[in-house]
Scaffold this motif. Structure first.
Motif, PDB file in Angstrom:
ATOM      1  N   THR A 159       0.847  -1.201   0.000  1.00 18.81           N
ATOM      2  CA  THR A 159       0.000   0.000   0.000  1.00 18.81           C
ATOM      3  C   THR A 159       0.880   1.249   0.000  1.00 18.81           C
ATOM      4  OG1 THR A 159      -1.656  -1.249   1.227  1.00 18.81           O
ATOM      5  CG2 THR A 159      -1.912   1.140   1.199  1.00 18.81           C
ATOM      6  N   ARG A 213       2.146   1.791  -3.343  1.00 15.91           N
ATOM      7  CA  ARG A 213       1.084   2.340  -4.213  1.00 15.91           C
ATOM      8  C   ARG A 213       0.961   3.859  -4.027  1.00 15.91           C
ATOM      9  NH1 ARG A 213      -4.451   2.501  -3.082  1.00 15.91           N
ATOM     10  NH2 ARG A 213      -4.272   0.797  -1.574  1.00 15.91           N
ATOM     11  N   THR A 215       1.124   6.337  -7.066  1.00 18.12           N
ATOM     12  CA  THR A 215      -0.028   7.221  -7.325  1.00 18.12           C
ATOM     13  C   THR A 215       0.427   8.678  -7.368  1.00 18.12           C
ATOM     14  OG1 THR A 215      -1.482   5.658  -6.206  1.00 18.12           O
ATOM     15  CG2 THR A 215      -2.334   7.875  -6.497  1.00 18.12           C
ATOM     16  N   SER A 243       2.562  -3.592 -11.528  1.00 18.71           N
ATOM     17  CA  SER A 243       1.514  -2.963 -10.716  1.00 18.71           C
ATOM     18  C   SER A 243       1.681  -1.442 -10.780  1.00 18.71           C
ATOM     19  CB  SER A 243       1.492  -3.499  -9.299  1.00 18.71           C
ATOM     20  OG  SER A 243       2.686  -3.215  -8.681  1.00 18.71           O
ATOM     21  N   GLN A 244       2.921  -0.971 -10.884  1.00 13.74           N
ATOM     22  CA  GLN A 244       3.101   0.479 -11.133  1.00 13.74           C
ATOM     23  C   GLN A 244       2.373   0.871 -12.414  1.00 13.74           C
ATOM     24  OE1 GLN A 244       4.947   1.638 -13.968  1.00 13.74           O
ATOM     25  NE2 GLN A 244       4.798   3.823 -13.511  1.00 13.74           N
ATOM     26  N   ILE A 269      -1.368   1.213 -11.729  1.00 16.80           N
ATOM     27  CA  ILE A 269      -1.691   2.387 -10.897  1.00 16.80           C
ATOM     28  C   ILE A 269      -1.577   3.646 -11.758  1.00 16.80           C
ATOM     29  CG2 ILE A 269      -0.855   3.757  -8.940  1.00 16.80           C
ATOM     30  CD1 ILE A 269       0.080   0.918  -7.760  1.00 16.80           C
ATOM     31  N   GLN A 305       2.381  -8.057  -5.138  1.00 17.68           N
ATOM     32  CA  GLN A 305       0.974  -8.105  -5.466  1.00 17.68           C
ATOM     33  C   GLN A 305       0.667  -9.503  -6.026  1.00 17.68           C
ATOM     34  OE1 GLN A 305       3.162  -5.838  -6.423  1.00 17.68           O
ATOM     35  NE2 GLN A 305       2.418  -3.837  -5.774  1.00 17.68           N
TER      36      GLN A 305
END
Ligand SMILES: Cc1cc2nc3c(=O)[nH]c(=O)nc-3n(C[C@H](O)[C@H](O)[C@H](O)COP(=O)(O)OP(=O)(O)OC[C@H]3O[C@@H](n4cnc5c(N)ncnc54)[C@H](O)[C@@H]3O)c2cc1C
Length: 484
Positions: free
Chosen positions: A79, A82, A86, A284-285, A288, A351
């Protein structure tokens, strides 16, 4: 250290060899094609340097470090990562696909399981490399594909794929092309390797290493930088968000031994990406970042619809509702990826790969449709407008511009013009076209992205349901037979 934007810009004046066509660019920070994008990257570094929430204390050094380099051990760590992705995605509204947190995430993932290199010394090199980029807060791009026609190193006809041509006391000498380093003109380091499966016979191209962008012999051959052709920041509002792409030519580059992560090992060279958390942390980047971009595109289209008064139409609202649903689906998928982290050796997590590859596949399939809907909303409006802002300087064309916008208020008319130019930048321009191509291929070619999903989908538990059903059904059928 936490690098500031100014330090980043100064560090780019390092003698790197970046070519645009036949021109060697002396200083990428002042060249029209790259200066705006370099400033955007500088803003990313400033964003982290000024916000403690985007840092962690690295246990190995006790230093405040960018979350980019955190080896995650828990859902909370994912998290936290993330939050960094973000925050950075919001700086470019998702237009920088390979912002410095993409490849850093990959190397951080590799450093969670360095033994995949298959060699103790190379594993140590990889760990030390991660420490080097972490402690100097470096921007990496990567070139992990061979050029056209040479997907297999076995090809005797095509010898332009980067390969090892010699080894010696100084290091490993490589020659040839490696594709396609997004951000290559603006990065500090280039990660070189193989993100697509290799096979026996590919040993000469099965080499992985990290190399400085200004290392002797590294040639960065840029595609056309769109910003160099920008008219004004009103006409080309996204000119500072062209992250650049470059073919890398290795002109007999001697890679020092301490930078070698894999040599002559086709399984390990690919394995570094998929048998470590690298691919998962990196992609996962990407998701996002895509979420930030889709939200931005959707909102820009909605503002345009409000300004031109077509969102009051219920049918158009229905289309927007459908698009908004897709944005929320992606958000759900991003959250699902970290909900139940996947466990790796040494206590690290990533993830969940199933959700991660599902997101890659979905975005690769769907983004073009999303973008086409946006184009549909834009219709002919970009072409109804004057050619550029020079129309506002001439009294007659300025008056016609106001009439086109049914207003006497120039600011209102200019607001519409700016929205339309923004939309064109997002969905119609040459940069938009490049960005669409990026969404199609950022995770690799479609067949490979699909096969990764095939490989990691939990077939066993799904198929068990089928087996149980058939077993139950067989019993019932036998009973039915007996009674009959
Ligand atoms: C804008 C952009 C940015 C990129 N950034 C990076 C980066 O930062 N770093 C990096 O290393 N790479 C990057 N890439 C490269 C990207 O990973 C490749 O484009 C992708 O892997 C496909 O390889 P290729 O372009 O050589 O196409 P090719 O491999 O030549 O394929 C051409 C077409 O044939 C299809 N095809 C080929 N073989 C098969 C097969 N066996 N079955 C079915 N279809 C097949 C492909 O899907 C594709 O549609 C980037 C690409 C783009 C477009």
């Amino acid at each position: 250290m936490l690098r500031t934007g100014d330090e980043y810009l100064a560090s780019l004046r390092d003698g790197r060899q970046v070519y645009v066509g036949g021109k060697l660019i002396d200083d990428v920070t002042i060249y029209d094609g790259f200066s705006g994008s370099a400033k955007t990257v500088a803003r990313l570094f400033d964003r982290t340097a000024s916000d403690p929430a985007l840092t962690y204390v690295e246990p190995e050094t006790g230093e405040k470090t960018s979350l980019n380099f955190l080896r995650p051990r828990s859902r909370e760590d994912l998290t936290a990562r993330r939050a960094l992705h973000t925050a950075w995605a919001e700086v470019s509204n998702g237009l920088f696909g390979r912002s410095p947190d993409h490849v850093a995430a990959m190397v951080t993932g590799m450093a969670c399981r360095p033994e995949v290199t298959g060699n103790e010394q190379y594993a140590e090199n990889l760990l030390n490399y991660w420490r080097h980029i972490r402690d100097n807060d470096l921007y990496l791009s990567f070139a992990v594909l061979p050029p056209a026609g040479s997907k297999s190193g076995k090809s005797s006809a095509v010898q332009n794929a980067m390969r090892v041509i010699a080894t010696g006391d100084e290091g490993v000498t490589v020659r040839g092309y490696k594709m396609l380093a997004t951000g290559g003109a603006l990065c500090h380091e280039i990660l070189v390797g193989n993100a697509q499966p290799l096979r026996a016979g590919d040993e000469s191209v099965a080499v992985s290493f990290g190399i400085a962008a200004n290392h002797p012999g590294v040639k960065i051959l840029s595609r056309k930088p769109y910003a160099a052709h920008a008219v004004s920041n009103i006409d080309d509002p996204l000119a500072d968000f062209d992250e650049s792409d470059a073919a890398i030519y290795f002109d007999d580059v001697v890679v020092p031994w301490n930078r070698i992560f894999v040599l002559d090992d086709w399984r390990a060279s690919y394995g570094l990406f998929v048998n470590t958390p690298a691919h998962t942390l990196g992609n996962s980047q990407a998701h996002i970042r895509l979420l930030a971009k889709m939200r931005f595109m959707l909102a820009a289209a909605k503002r345009l619809g409000d300004a031109l008064d077509f969102t009051s139409n219920p049918a158009v609202q229905g289309v927007f509702g459908g698009l908004a649903a897709r944005v929320k689906m992606l958000e759900a998928s991003v959250l699902a990826q970290e909900f139940q982290p996947e466990r790796w050796d040494h206590g690290y997590v990533s993830q969940d790969r199933q959700f991660m590859y599902a997101s890659s596949n979905w975005s690769m399939e769907y983004f073009s449709e999303f973008s086409t809907e946006m184009r549909r909303m834009l219709a002919s409006h970009a072409f109804q407008q004057p050619a550029d802002v020079s129309a506002f300087e001439d009294d007659y064309t300025r008056r016609l511009f106001l009439e086109l916008n049914r207003t006497d208020d120039f600011e209102v008319a200019l607001g519409n013009y700016r929205l339309i130019r923004l939309m064109w930048g997002l969905v119609g321009s040459e940069l938009a076209s490049r960005n669409n191509q990026y969404e199609l291929f950022y995770a690799g070619p479609p067949h490979v992205t699909r096969s990764r999903m095939y490989d990691c989908f939990d077939w066993a538990s799904a198929e068990q349901r089928v087996d149980e059903f058939l077993a139950q059904n067989a019993t019932t059928a036998a009973d039915a037979q007996t009674t009959r």
